[in-house]
Write an enzyme that holds these catalytic residues in place. Structure first.
Site, PDB file in Angstrom:
ATOM      1  CD  GLU A 162     -74.975 -25.928   4.153  1.00 17.86           C
ATOM      2  OE1 GLU A 162     -74.089 -26.787   4.200  1.00 17.86           O
ATOM      3  OE2 GLU A 162     -74.990 -25.012   3.331  1.00 17.86           O
TER       4      GLU A 162
ATOM      5  CD  GLU B 101     -76.712 -20.500   0.654  1.00 16.18           C
ATOM      6  OE1 GLU B 101     -76.097 -21.396   0.041  1.00 16.18           O
ATOM      7  OE2 GLU B 101     -76.580 -20.340   1.881  1.00 16.18           O
TER       8      GLU B 101
HETATM    9  O1  G3I Z   1     -59.841 -17.098   0.166  1.00 21.07           O
HETATM   10  C1  G3I Z   1     -59.112 -18.331   0.263  1.00 21.07           C
HETATM   11  C2  G3I Z   1     -57.812 -18.229  -0.536  1.00 21.07           C
HETATM   12  O2  G3I Z   1     -56.981 -17.253   0.071  1.00 21.07           O
HETATM   13  C3  G3I Z   1     -57.125 -19.587  -0.561  1.00 21.07           C
HETATM   14  O3  G3I Z   1     -55.978 -19.526  -1.366  1.00 21.07           O
HETATM   15  C4  G3I Z   1     -58.095 -20.638  -1.126  1.00 21.07           C
HETATM   16  C5  G3I Z   1     -57.480 -22.025  -1.199  1.00 21.07           C
HETATM   17  O4  G3I Z   1     -57.879 -22.757  -0.099  1.00 21.07           O
HETATM   18  O5  G3I Z   1     -59.280 -20.685  -0.286  1.00 21.07           O
HETATM   19  C6  G3I Z   1     -59.952 -19.440  -0.312  1.00 21.07           C
HETATM   20  O6  G3I Z   1     -61.086 -19.552   0.520  1.00 21.07           O
HETATM   21  C7  G3I Z   1     -62.114 -20.326  -0.072  1.00 21.07           C
HETATM   22  C8  G3I Z   1     -63.385 -19.450  -0.105  1.00 21.07           C
HETATM   23  O7  G3I Z   1     -64.517 -20.216  -0.571  1.00 21.07           O
HETATM   24  C9  G3I Z   1     -63.221 -18.259  -1.062  1.00 21.07           C
HETATM   25  O8  G3I Z   1     -63.087 -18.721  -2.381  1.00 21.07           O
HETATM   26  C10 G3I Z   1     -62.361 -21.528   0.835  1.00 21.07           C
HETATM   27  O9  G3I Z   1     -61.256 -22.393   0.722  1.00 21.07           O
HETATM   28  C11 G3I Z   1     -63.606 -22.259   0.357  1.00 21.07           C
HETATM   29  O10 G3I Z   1     -63.927 -23.301   1.257  1.00 21.07           O
HETATM   30  C12 G3I Z   1     -64.796 -21.299   0.333  1.00 21.07           C
HETATM   31  O11 G3I Z   1     -65.895 -22.013  -0.204  1.00 21.07           O
HETATM   32  C13 G3I Z   1     -67.167 -21.409   0.085  1.00 21.07           C
HETATM   33  C14 G3I Z   1     -68.054 -22.513   0.690  1.00 21.07           C
HETATM   34  O12 G3I Z   1     -69.369 -21.978   0.885  1.00 21.07           O
HETATM   35  C15 G3I Z   1     -67.523 -22.999   2.021  1.00 21.07           C
HETATM   36  O13 G3I Z   1     -67.621 -21.939   2.952  1.00 21.07           O
HETATM   37  C16 G3I Z   1     -67.765 -20.896  -1.221  1.00 21.07           C
HETATM   38  O14 G3I Z   1     -67.025 -19.777  -1.700  1.00 21.07           O
HETATM   39  C17 G3I Z   1     -69.198 -20.454  -0.989  1.00 21.07           C
HETATM   40  O15 G3I Z   1     -69.831 -20.139  -2.230  1.00 21.07           O
HETATM   41  C18 G3I Z   1     -69.990 -21.615  -0.355  1.00 21.07           C
HETATM   42  O16 G3I Z   1     -71.270 -21.135  -0.106  1.00 21.07           O
HETATM   43  C19 G3I Z   1     -72.094 -22.090   0.586  1.00 21.07           C
HETATM   44  C20 G3I Z   1     -72.895 -21.341   1.640  1.00 21.07           C
HETATM   45  O17 G3I Z   1     -72.038 -20.656   2.482  1.00 21.07           O
HETATM   46  C21 G3I Z   1     -73.801 -22.319   2.383  1.00 21.07           C
HETATM   47  N1  G3I Z   1     -74.657 -23.066   1.451  1.00 21.07           N
HETATM   48  C22 G3I Z   1     -73.920 -23.763   0.389  1.00 21.07           C
HETATM   49  C23 G3I Z   1     -73.085 -22.766  -0.400  1.00 21.07           C
HETATM   50  C24 G3I Z   1     -72.376 -23.423  -1.577  1.00 21.07           C
HETATM   51  O18 G3I Z   1     -71.510 -24.402  -1.142  1.00 21.07           O
END
Ligand code: G3I
Length: 493
Positions: free
Chosen positions: A145, A252
């Site tokens: 991205e 994805e």
């Molecule tokens: O695991 C922590 C948890 O301990 C904490 O309490 C909570 C509150 O902040 O956060 C949790 O981590 C989160 C993680 O997902 C697991 O749920 C992060 O904040 C959150 O930012 C993260 O979001 C991920 C996002 O990418 C950003 O990295 C999503 O799960 C994931 O599905 C999403 O996937 C992305 C691809 O990597 C790139 N393309 C887009 C796609 C969808 O957005």
């Protein structure tokens, strides 16, 4: 009040388990993957069993991103990544590394630091990650991205610190360590054919001109039935990547249904059509070698974790049961039409095995052989006291936005002269109550006529009412109806 007939119920899901998708994919010539998380996968043995049964590969949803690994300076937490890679290899699945360089996942403690510190931290991260996983993980989203919606390089700490050359440098650094791995650039909103798609092709052309070791592109494909891309855009992009000698992954795939209106059944039918369309595009494109869904079941998708409960974006429901999207993917892998695009959803529409679910707002409905247009039975509606009264079929459990619908009915009347026969849909949703005229025919007495049309629902939020009915002849005129149908019409399916 007219005679009330009991509504029918949909048959229970089949007890037998669908065949493994990965076996169907083997026949179709693509590999299937799914994004997974740890410890969630380890906590749900049934989920783990289904992942191993249906997929060739996994993509760690977050475990291989920089910020989760190094959320504390100088301390790398690889427990989740190790667990996922270990689980995959133990179960004979491959792993796709996601994502080495992504400005959204720079550890927070690094933001604002000097360029030299960011560079040395990034170098150390790439080296340590590839040292740890390079032997077990042979395909990587090296850069994720980097483009903005206009197809230009988006501002980022990497651009600020190192300029646009950081993308080339990342691919070269990974290639030096992994001479045989598949190195991909990964991005979203690429399959709508807009400026971002153009920008992507400009990016890869530049990289290829500079001899950067780019092997392919991940087309993320986060779709929404309320915002459908032009269907021809994805095949065009896949062809363009093939012309460049690049591999393409649908990396994805998920299809959100929450922002469209109407019943879940209809919205999931639209979702199923998009899954089928994308899968067929990948199967038919020489460049496309893999399709990964961004999660296995609706309950563990990132949208659900963020409280977006209506989105239901992936293949299995919260109870791990296959949805129409799952069956549509299977159909695509078999080279068949999607299972929702020819289905007549009206039970007892031909009146042959009963009349459950038929109602009316006045007069008397009778299932009788004298009213049959086809088969042995039809519905006779007499003692009508108003022209709007007619046989009614409730579609509120089915009708959803996102696709076109075909509706049809055979009707005749016993009036003394020509009468108007109209097929109307009475809707009530967040947009209020409205009557949608679908078809009209002026029919001579006693002659069967066909009332039919295709229609794109304009719905807002859940349906509170969706009554498909016949109306029109003057009060006192009796009508016969038979063979009512409503089904999903999928464009170029
Ligand atoms: O695991 C922590 C948890 O301990 C904490 O309490 C909570 C509150 O902040 O956060 C949790 O981590 C989160 C993680 O997902 C697991 O749920 C992060 O904040 C959150 O930012 C993260 O979001 C991920 C996002 O990418 C950003 O990295 C999503 O799960 C994931 O599905 C999403 O996937 C992305 C691809 O990597 C790139 N393309 C887009 C796609 C969808 O957005």
């Amino acid at each position: 009040m007219g005679t009330l007939l009991v509504l029918g119920t949909r048959p229970a899901a089949a007890a037998t388990e669908p065949p493994p998708l990965r076996e169907l994919a083997d026949g179709a010539g693509i590999r299937l993957g799914v994004a997974v998380a740890w410890p969630e996968l380890g906590r749900r043995p049934e989920v783990a069993r289904l992942v191993a049964r249906h997929f060739h590969s996994i993509t760690p949803e977050n475990a291989l991103k920089w910020a989760p690994i190094e959320h504390q300076q100088g301390r790398r937490d690889l427990a989740a990544a190790d667990a996922l890679v270990g689980w995959a290899l133990e179960h004979g699945l491959t792993v796709k590394g996601h994502a080495l360089v992504w400005d959204q996942e720079i550890p927070a403690w690094l933001l604002g630091r000097e360029s030299a510190e960011l560079q040395s931290a990034l170098d150390a991260h790439l080296s340590a990650t590839l040292d740890e996983f390079g032997t077990g993980v042979h395909q990587w989203d090296v850069v994720n991205e980097a483009l903005d919606p206009q197809g230009q390089l988006a501002p980022s700490p990497f651009i600020t610190a190192f300029g646009p050359g950081h993308i080339d440098a990342a691919f070269r650094a990974v290639r030096r360590r992994l001479p045989d791995a598949l190195l991909l650039y990964n991005d979203y909103d690429l399959s709508a054919g807009g400026p971002k798609t153009t920008g992507l092709l400009r990016l890869v052309d530049g990289m290829q001109a500079r001899g950067v070791p780019l092997d392919g592109v991940g087309i993320q494909s986060h779709l929404d039935i309320a915002r459908p891309p032009p269907p021809e855009a994805l095949p065009a992009l896949l062809a363009a990547l093939h012309e460049r000698g690049l591999v393409a992954h649908i990396s994805e795939l998920d299809v959100r249904i929450g922002r469209a209106g109407g019943a879940r059944w209809g919205r999931e039918a639209a979702q199923a059509w998009h899954v089928h369309r994308v899968a067929r595009a990948c199967i038919e494109a020489p460049a496309c070698t893999a399709l990964t869904v961004w999660g296995l079941y609706d309950g563990d998708h990132w949208t659900a974790r963020e409280g977006l409960q209506r989105e239901g974006p992936v293949l299995l429901d919260r109870a791990l049961q296959p949805k129409s999207a799952f069956h549509a993917l299977a159909a695509a892998l078999r080279g068949e039409a999607p299972p929702v695009c020819t289905e007549n959803i009206i039970e007892h529409g031909d009146l042959e095995d009963g009349a459950r679910g038929w109602t009316t707002g006045g007069g008397v409905l009778r299932r009788t052989q004298a009213a049959a247009h086809s088969g042995d039975f039809g519905l006779h509606h007499d003692q009508r006291t108003a022209e709007w009264q007619g046989p009614v079929r409730d579609l509120s459990a089915h009708l959803g936005a996102g696709l076109d619908w075909r509706v049809a009915l055979q009707a005749r009347h016993d009036g003394p002269s020509d009468q108007p026969l109209r097929l109307t849909l009475r809707l009530e949703d967040d947009g209020g109550e409205r009557f949608v005229p679908l078809a009209k025919v002026v029919a001579p007495p006693g002659e069967w006529v066909t009332l039919a049309t295709e229609w794109t629902p304009k719905l807002e939020g859940p349906l509170r009412r969706a009554d498909l009915y016949l109306e029109g002849p003057a009060a006192g005129v009796a009508v016969d109806v038979d063979d009512m149908q409503a089904g999903v019409v999928c464009p170029d399916s």
